[in-house]
Design an enzyme around this catalytic site. Structure first.
Site, PDB file in Angstrom:
ATOM      1  N   HIS A  98       0.810  -1.226   0.000  1.00 37.60           N
ATOM      2  CA  HIS A  98       0.000   0.000   0.000  1.00 37.60           C
ATOM      3  C   HIS A  98       0.833   1.260   0.000  1.00 37.60           C
ATOM      4  CE1 HIS A  98      -3.996  -1.382  -0.497  1.00 37.60           C
ATOM      5  NE2 HIS A  98      -3.410  -2.531  -0.195  1.00 37.60           N
ATOM      6  N   GLU A 121      -9.246 -12.094  -7.397  1.00 37.45           N
ATOM      7  CA  GLU A 121      -7.880 -11.941  -6.886  1.00 37.45           C
ATOM      8  C   GLU A 121      -7.439 -13.172  -6.089  1.00 37.45           C
ATOM      9  OE1 GLU A 121      -7.698  -8.387  -4.442  1.00 37.45           O
ATOM     10  OE2 GLU A 121      -9.644  -8.785  -3.544  1.00 37.45           O
ATOM     11  N   ASP A 150      -3.041  -9.095  -5.648  1.00 38.40           N
ATOM     12  CA  ASP A 150      -3.284 -10.257  -4.800  1.00 38.40           C
ATOM     13  C   ASP A 150      -3.274 -11.548  -5.601  1.00 38.40           C
ATOM     14  OD1 ASP A 150      -3.485  -9.453  -2.092  1.00 38.40           O
ATOM     15  OD2 ASP A 150      -5.286  -8.334  -2.617  1.00 38.40           O
ATOM     16  N   CYS A 183      -7.711  -4.033 -12.185  1.00 34.63           N
ATOM     17  CA  CYS A 183      -7.470  -2.840 -11.369  1.00 34.63           C
ATOM     18  C   CYS A 183      -6.220  -2.995 -10.514  1.00 34.63           C
ATOM     19  CB  CYS A 183      -8.676  -2.512 -10.505  1.00 34.63           C
ATOM     20  SG  CYS A 183      -9.081  -3.825  -9.339  1.00 34.63           S
TER      21      CYS A 183
END
Ligand code: PEP
Ligand code: MG
Length: 570
Positions: A188, A430, A454, A501
């Site tokens: 992140h 994912e 992921d 995405c």
């Protein structure tokens, strides 16, 4: 000296270090004075904590940020709570334990008590209590306050890790660069650095203990290096490198407002990944075809109470209204894994990425989930909302999430509150288990978006944030392309849209292959929009298809990377 890590957000900067370390008190190791000394020490620490909180309160009141101001005024109330204060003073005068030990025990006792209560609002007070306790213990040790919301000057942040609550309050204008000891290209910190266009190198083991505060360093976030003790020659070489990167970035930006059509006339949707409804996040709305991923969890971060239904409704409505008839894919809360939440006490897990994350956590906290679903439904009448569930592993997950949504709809209907009948419901693909069931999933949802960050992690069994296994986290792994191809074909067979995405959508080399596999929607951070449009304008679908066929037949990620670099001209 030269330290190396993974460059996750390109750029070169020369600047001063800002060492950022989160304070953790070890109360068992605190030396103990006489009861009178400990009592005086406590009063001094309490006064210092009070002074800090008053300053914070005043600062946010002056900025007109009443929400943050009210958090700190609530903390002031906790600090001056008479019952706890008396218990701490009594415990200290007993002389059996050190002041910090007593402070921790009293605060912990009340925090655990609040946690047991049924009322979710009172339960949340436990987080505030622990927050105040940590402040008090830091003041006991005479250590200064540190956070990233008000940096003294433009600096390069050097830290072990940047948790999302740090990035949520980051003083962006004063951050020249970011360096962390852990994390990789899809962590992140990386996603935030890219979306803010801040040069960043992650996964530099042990860097915090090697540097000094305010020391000057060169951050090379192209080749993944941090340099110290350099001479003038090296400095001018890096200044030249910086100018060249800025020149190239400016050239790529020429593509920002072009319509993304391949040379053989296929229109590709270029969408934006956003983390909030703040104006900076929406600057690229004019260049993009929709929001391919709204990471709603950022609304929940860096705060001590869960966002209310009204607050969420306002944020979602703002994004929907900005995009008008263009789709906005709102992902429901994806927390857990590497994303902790201050306003929700999530027990520590040994394998958080394989644990109670995202949808699983929402099922466990039905009130919190219901609030988000209600807010989304209410906002849906203001635009073109597509609601997406993360971390779906099975058809049971899909059915259970849809049934939660149906209950929220029924509630609103009973209350006479409108929501859009055209709302689309989809899933993130994912987890390999649902990717292999894509044919079945496509029958039960309206759309899918592939979360390659992921999907890579779970397909290759590599923790996406662990620098020790960085080399094994291979986004160009041929298996990944084969699996994505299967998902795209399965959704196409049902005439349902499928996009990507994850970070692959913003990587021109990988994105060319995705187009070749039949993908027509790519979503990415703002920093990638121009370079992806540049790639689309110069790569025909026919070429992309041939690339994809070859790539799926190769054996290793290195072979794929080499092949794509040779065959895609950027
Ligand atoms: C992904 O996993 O690819 C994704 C887009 O979600 P996140 O990075 O937020 O986990
Ligand atoms: Mg994900």
């Amino acid at each position: 000296m030269r330290y190396t890590g993974t460059a996750v957000s390109a750029g070169v900067v020369i600047g001063k270090v800002y060492l950022y370390e989160r304070f953790v008190s070890d109360v068992s190791k605190c030396p103990m004075g006489t009861p009178a000394e400990e009592a005086a020490h406590y009063l001094a620490a309490r006064d210092a904590a009070q002074g800090e909180l008053e300053t914070l309160c005043q600062h946010f009141t002056e900025l007109g940020d009443n929400e943050k101001a009210s958090i700190f005024s609530a903390h002031l109330e906790i600090l001056s709570d008479e019952t706890m204060d008396e218990e701490i003073q009594a415990g200290i005068s007993g002389g059996e334990s050190s002041g910090p030990w007593v402070i921790r025990s009293v605060y912990e006792q009340y925090a655990s008590m609040f946690e047991q209560l049924a009322d979710p609002i009172i339960r949340e007070r436990a987080v505030d209590l622990r927050d105040v306790c940590a402040r008090l213990l830091r003041c006991w040790e005479g250590l200064p306050e540190q956070n990233l919301s008000a940096l003294p000057e433009p600096v390069i942040i050097i830290t072990h890790d940047l948790v999302p609550s740090d990035t949520a309050t980051l003083d962006r204008n004063n951050v020249l660069g970011i360096v962390t000891e852990i994390g990789g290209s899809t962590s992140h910190s990386a996603i935030i650095a890219r979306s803010y266009e801040i040069p960043a190198v992650l996964g530099v083991s042990g860097i915090v203990s090697q540097l000094e505060d305010r020391q000057e360093v060169i951050l090379d976030a192209v080749d993944g290096a941090i340099l110290t003790g350099f001479d003038e020659e090296v400095r001018s070489a890096y200044e030249a490198k910086r100018r060249e990167i800025l020149r190239r970035q400016a050239h790529t930006k020429l593509y920002i407002d072009r319509e993304p059509i391949t040379p053989d006339g296929v229109r590709i949707a270029v969408e934006l990944n956003i983390a909030s409804a703040e104006p900076q996040n929406l600057e690229y709305a004019k260049y993009t075809d929709g929001v391919g991923l709204f990471r709603s969890e950022f609304l929940y971060m860096g705060r001590s109470a869960l966002p209310t239904e009204e607050e969420q409704f306002q944020a979602y409505r703002k994004v929907l209204m900005t995009y008008g008839s263009r789709p906005v894919i709102l992902r429901t809360l994806d927390i857990g894994g590497d994303k902790p939440l201050d306003c929700l006490d999530i027990p520590k897990e040994d394998n958080p990425f394989l644990g109670n994350r995202a949808l699983r956590l929402c099922f466990q906290h039905p009130d919190m989930f219901r609030t988000q679903l209600r807010a989304s439904l209410r906002a849906s009448v203001y635009g073109n909302l597509w609601l997406m569930f993360p971390m779906v592993a099975s058809m049971d997950d899909i059915r259970r999430a849809k049934s939660c949504l149906e209950s929220a709809k029924a509630e609103l209907t009973a209350e006479g509150i409108p929501f859009s009948p055209d709302l689309k419901v989809g899933i993130m693909v994912e987890i390999p288990a649902i990717a292999f069931l894509a044919d079945q999933a496509a029958r039960e949802v309206d759309f899918a978006s592939i979360g390659t960050n992921d999907l890579t992690q779970y397909l290759t069994a590599v923790d996406r944030g662990n620098p020790e296994v960085r080399a094994y986290y291979q986004t160009y792994h041929p298996s990944l392309f084969r699996l994505i191809g299967y998902v795209v074909r399965s959704f196409a067979a049902q005439g349902k849209p499928v996009g990507v995405c994850g970070e692959m959508g913003g990587d021109p080399l990988a994105a060319a292959v995705l187009i070749g596999l039949g993908m027509r929607q790519l979503s990415m951070g703002a920093a990638s929009v121009a370079s992806i449009k540049q790639m689309i304008l110069s790569t025909s679908c026919e070429t992309a298809k041939a690339l994809a066929e070859t790539v799926c037949g190769l054996s290793t990620a290195d072979e794929v990377r080499k092949y794509l670099k040779e065959h895609i001209d950027l």
